[in-house]
Structures are given as C-alpha cells and as structure tokens.
Enzyme design. Structure first.
Site, PDB file in Angstrom:
ATOM      1  CE  LYS A  42      37.294  36.988  37.911  1.00  0.00           C
ATOM      2  NZ  LYS A  42      38.211  38.163  38.344  1.00  0.00           N
ATOM      3  CG  ASP A  93      31.241  35.831  39.084  1.00  0.00           C
ATOM      4  OD1 ASP A  93      31.034  36.791  39.897  1.00  0.00           O
ATOM      5  OD2 ASP A  93      30.901  35.689  37.756  1.00  0.00           O
ATOM      6  CG  HIS A  94      33.192  38.462  44.265  1.00  0.00           C
ATOM      7  ND1 HIS A  94      34.318  38.777  43.080  1.00  0.00           N
ATOM      8  CD2 HIS A  94      32.825  40.025  44.397  1.00  0.00           C
ATOM      9  CE1 HIS A  94      34.209  40.073  42.758  1.00  0.00           C
ATOM     10  NE2 HIS A  94      33.596  40.659  43.400  1.00  0.00           N
ATOM     11  CG  HIS A  99      32.421  39.955  37.892  1.00  0.00           C
ATOM     12  ND1 HIS A  99      32.571  38.758  38.554  1.00  0.00           N
ATOM     13  CD2 HIS A  99      33.686  40.571  38.185  1.00  0.00           C
ATOM     14  CE1 HIS A  99      33.762  38.495  39.293  1.00  0.00           C
ATOM     15  NE2 HIS A  99      34.471  39.780  39.076  1.00  0.00           N
TER      16      HIS A  99
HETATM   17  C1  BG6 Z   1      37.249  41.077  40.556  1.00  0.00           C
HETATM   18  C2  BG6 Z   1      38.280  41.475  39.408  1.00  0.00           C
HETATM   19  O1  BG6 Z   1      36.909  39.931  39.862  1.00  0.00           O
HETATM   20  O2  BG6 Z   1      36.511  41.752  40.799  1.00  0.00           O
HETATM   21  C3  BG6 Z   1      38.921  42.866  40.045  1.00  0.00           C
HETATM   22  O3  BG6 Z   1      39.582  40.483  39.581  1.00  0.00           O
HETATM   23  C4  BG6 Z   1      37.847  43.784  40.160  1.00  0.00           C
HETATM   24  O4  BG6 Z   1      39.850  43.208  39.058  1.00  0.00           O
HETATM   25  C5  BG6 Z   1      36.756  42.907  41.328  1.00  0.00           C
HETATM   26  O5  BG6 Z   1      38.247  44.972  40.825  1.00  0.00           O
HETATM   27  C6  BG6 Z   1      35.452  43.894  41.385  1.00  0.00           C
HETATM   28  O6  BG6 Z   1      34.875  43.528  42.330  1.00  0.00           O
HETATM   29  P1  BG6 Z   1      33.806  44.428  43.181  1.00  0.00           P
HETATM   30  O7  BG6 Z   1      32.892  43.338  43.996  1.00  0.00           O
HETATM   31  O8  BG6 Z   1      34.532  45.312  44.130  1.00  0.00           O
HETATM   32  O9  BG6 Z   1      32.888  45.003  42.103  1.00  0.00           O
END
Ligand code: BG6
Length: 520
Positions: A160, A189-190, A252
C-alpha cells in the site's frame, strides 16, 4: 505451542524485493523472513534478491539488513551462525528503475541462481518502492520476460498505498493486469495479517452463539477505532498528500468493517471470502449532502499553548494544509442484516494512546425487571475485539452486586492471547502474509474490485470535503482523545466512544494528564 501450525512448507522460491534498501524491507520484510526462517517455515531452497538504486554489494546489504533484524525483529538476529545461515540466501542487485537493461540483467541473475541451486522457477516479486514507480516496474518486468519463469509460479505482492483515489487505483489495476492475472496479484494490507483480525472471522463463523444475534435486531451499533499516539514523524511529505482517509480508512478501517459485517462465506476460499467482502463494501452508503456534515468529522492536531506538536508545523507539511490527521465517520450499510445500524469509524495520529479495537455494542434488554434507581441504567452487552495494545477479546455483561437487593454491575470476561501463547509469541502480520503469498493463498489479500469499492467510499467523502461541502476542519490537542466534534457526533444519538481495550487506569490517567480538551 507452535504458532504457525501449517501443513506443508512453501515450494522453492526466488523472492525479489524492489525497494530493498528502504524502510519497509529494513523494519518489516526482512525481519519477517528471518522469523519465518528461524521457525523453519521458509522453503527448503530459497533466495532473496534485494533490488534498489543504492550503491551496495551483497555484503554491505546483508550487514544493513542484520541491523534491521536486530532492532525490529520479533526474532532477533541471533548469533553469527544463525544469521550467517540466513544471510547466505540474500543477494543484492543494483537497479536503476528506468533502466531497461537492469531488468534484463536481473532476469539473467534469477535464471543463474535458479539453475545453479536447482531452485526451480517460482518467483515472488515484492513492490516496496514508492508507489509512483509501481506501474513502470511492472511494465519492465513484463518486457524483460521476468514474469515468464517456465513451469513455476510468478506472483507479485503490491504494498500500500494502492492508488490515491478510484481512478489511479483502477489505472494501477489495469497496468498490473497487462502483465499479471488477478490470481497472481497479492495486494497487501498488513491489518489482515494481524491475528485478531483473522480471529474476527473465526469468532463469528466457528462459534454458533454469536451469528444468530449478529444483525440489526440485536446490535445497536459497531465502533471501529484505530488510534495512534505517534504523529506523522518523518513521513510528513507522503502524509500531507494522503491524510488519514487515504492512509488508514481506505485500507485498514474498511477491511475491519467488511470482516465484521460480511455474510458468512460458504468456505474458507479466497474467491468466496473476497466476494462477501466486496458485497458489503458495495452496500456501504457514502455520506453525501447533509449527511456529509452530520456524519463525518475531519480534524488536525494542533497544540493550543504551542508547546506540543502541531501538524502544520511538521517538516514537510504545507503551511495552509487542509489534510486531516483525524477523521470520524458514521456509516450505514444498505442491506437486510445491517439496515439502520450505524458503524462508527475513527482514526487519528497524535492521540492519547495507541488503541485498535472493534466493538460490537448490543441493544439494551427490552424490559428491565430489576428496580434500578430511577436515574440509573444498565450498560448493554458489548463485545470488543482488541488488536492493540494487547490482542484479545472482551465481553462485557451484567452481574448482580453481592448483598441485599438486586443491584447490577458490568463486568468483563476477557481473553488475552498472550496468556496462552506467551509474550511476543504471536507472529508479526508480515510473517503470516509473506508465508501465504509463497503458499499461494490470497484470502488475506485485497482483490481488484475490493480496492476499487473502498476507494469509491473514500473518494466521495474526501471529494465532498475538498469541494467545501462538508464539515469545517476541527482541531484537537495532541495526546488527547480527539476533537469535540467527534464526541458530539455520537452524543447527538445518545452514544459515546469506547476505549474498551485499554485499562480504566490508562484512560483515566491520560484524561487527567492532558485534560483531553478538544480545541474546535
Ligand atoms: C500504515 C500507515 O499502513 O499503518 C501508518 O501508513 C500507520 O501511517 C500504520 O502508522 C499503523 O499500523 P499499526 O500496525 O501500527 O496499527
């Protein structure tokens, strides 16, 4: 207890990471590969080729990556033997992205490695470069024949952001489809790699007790909060172009919404699962007209006394930027299951705490038997999926307070994954997703139509805001719970935001410390 209890290891693979000298490879991808290697989950034979513009050789590249694993890995770099065993699978290929010859050279390098190591011809590409390079890299992969690797599979993982609006996402899909079939494309999308996110599906579809009440008859509303305590940091240049809607909601938050709201697929199958998610996204009504004012909030963090950080003062942010670092939405899903049930979504940077939760708030009991004081009420049941700070579940329900009378009190039934699996035992999201990409399971990756549907929703809102047809920008104190406008949006319907996945102490402490004063 084995965390990844998988059947079969992936087949031998050459993994080619574009943008390999960047932050993502350093902090996430290579540490994830290292954890997989330590758990014996990588293929018996594999090579990782890092391609990037920087001047490096294999040795300096490995040394650089080792630091990333040591600093950010769930499993750290270990002793020299452990690291050495992993590092011998890593190679560097200097690539200037618009140099056609460089791709041909990369193709020859892949063939040589595959031949000399009896590796077969499976290839997994990973696009970890700035997104502006995606289309040209994909085109050159096609031109250099890197995608035709004989008998084996060729897959591409796309990081992304996938586009910045519907049109650019559609164009990127078209560019990918010229070279790859949809079933070769893994849009990452992690959040889908997070254990609790997958558990939303297990919870809903592997337990008989919840599904019958998972609808408008029993659920009052759903809240999805993804709050971050960090600001935009070094990423302001990117962030000021994206803002919270593109950075967090398009991917997300809408993923969390679609998993919470979708119909049960008939089987755990990438096509069936994603069909259901697309149906839900299609049914999301974008707020327009009056609803854009009443059902959306946009805000920026701004320190009132000038001592804390302010978004407009971050390096790389335009002085008159109208980019939202916080947004809250009230969305409706136009289908039978969810008619009339609000879904409240909020996300922001520089908030009081890091908190990610999905809360299902059930309706009040239809008739209260117990003689409460006339100004008291009982808290309706709520089910919380906690993603961060701790992964787990929490079910709030009523019990009797011991002693005389029939007074009630809310208590929680909680489950924390750490209590069963131990500290730091849960795999990182990227571990799961990289493994799935190698195994060819696209269930936890976004499909082309899914991405385009989510952009449809975001474009309508952001487009409305940009054309001046929405709420004015609100402001919130960094380190607070967000703007007053977001509280007011829920208060207008007699509801309030929850922070169920934080301890009461945490919530109280922050509220006391900063006064949590909203500033709009
Ligand atoms: C990313 C965003 O996809 O997700 C970031 O680009 C954000 O801005 C991050 O900080 C948050 O991921 P997680 O896993 O820490 O909630």
């Amino acid at each position: 207890m084995p965390i990844f209890d998988r059947l079969g290891a992936p087949a031998p693979t050459t993994i080619i990471i574009f943008g390999a000298s960047g932050d993502l490879a350093f902090r996430k991808l290579v540490p994830a590969f290292y954890s997989l290697a330590s758990a014996g989950l990588l293929p018996e034979k594999y090579f990782i080729i890092g391609a990037a513009r920087s001047e490096m050789d294999d040795e300096s590249f490995r040394e650089h990556l080792r630091q990333g694993v040591d600093r950010f890995g769930r499993v750290r770099g270990g002793d020299d033997d452990d690291w050495g065993e992993f590092a011998r699978h890593i190679l560097y290929h200097r690539l200037v992205y618009d140099d056609v010859g460089g791709y041909h050279e990369l193709a020859r390098k892949c063939e040589k490695i595959e031949r000399e190591n009896d590796l077969g011809s499976n290839r997994l590409f990973y696009l970890a470069t700035p997104p502006t390079l995606y289309e040209s890299i994909v085109e050159e992969l096609g031109n250099a024949g890197l995608c035709q690797s004989g008998e084996g599979y060729t897959r591409i993982v796309v990081e992304k952001p996938f586009g910045r609006d519907l049109e650019s996402a559609h164009n990127l899909n078209c560019a990918l489809h010229k070279v790859f079939n949809e079933d070769q494309i893994y849009r990452i999308d992690h959040y889908l790699g997070k254990e609790t996110v997958q558990n939303i599906m297990v919870f809903r579809f592997a337990n008989a007790i919840f599904e019958p009440i998972w609808n408008r008859h029993y659920i009052d509303h759903v809240q999805i909060s993804v709050l971050e305590s960090v600001g935009v940091g070094r990423r302001a240049g990117y962030y000021d172009q994206a803002g919270v809607m593109r950075d967090m909601f398009q991917n997300h938050l809408l993923q969390l919404l679609s998993l919470s709201a979708m119909e049960p697929p008939t089987a755990w199958d990438a096509t069936l699962l994603r069909d259901e998610k697309v149906k839900v996204l299609r049914a999301v009504r974008s707020p327009t007209g009056e609803a854009l004012h009443t059902n959306t909030v946009r805000a920026q963090y701004r320190s009132l006394d000038g001592h804390g950080p302010s978004y407009l003062k971050e390096d790389g942010v335009a002085a008159d930027s109208q980019t939202a670092t916080y947004a809250a939405l009230e969305l409706y899903i136009d289908n039978w299951r969810w008619q009339g049930v609000p879904f409240y979504l909020r996300s922001g940077k520089s908030m009081a705490k890091k908190l990610t939760e999905v809360v299902i708030r059930f309706k009040e009991v239809p008739h209260m038997l117990f003689n409460l004081r006339h100004d008291a009420s009982v808290t309706p049941n709520q089910l919380s999926f906690c993603l961060q700070p701790e992964e787990g579940f929490d079910l709030g329900f009523q019990t009797k307070i011991p002693g005389a009378g029939m007074r009630t009190r809310s208590v929680d039934m909680s489950y924390q994954f750490e209590s069963t699996y131990g500290h730091k035992a849960l795999p990182e999201a990227y571990e799961r997703l990289l493994l799935d990409a190698m195994l060819g399971d696209a269930s936890l990756f976004a499909r082309a139509d899914e991405i385009e549907q989510s952009w449809r929703i975001i474009d309508n809102i952001v487009g409305g805001w940009q054309s001046g047809d929405g709420p004015v920008m609100s402001y919130y104190e960094p380190g607070s719970w967000g703007p007053a406008a977001a509280e007011a949006m829920l208060a207008a319907t007699g509801r309030d935001w929850t922070a169920n996945c934080l301890s009461d102490d945490d919530v109280e402490k922050v509220t006391k410390e900063d006064g949590a004063e909203a500033t709009n």
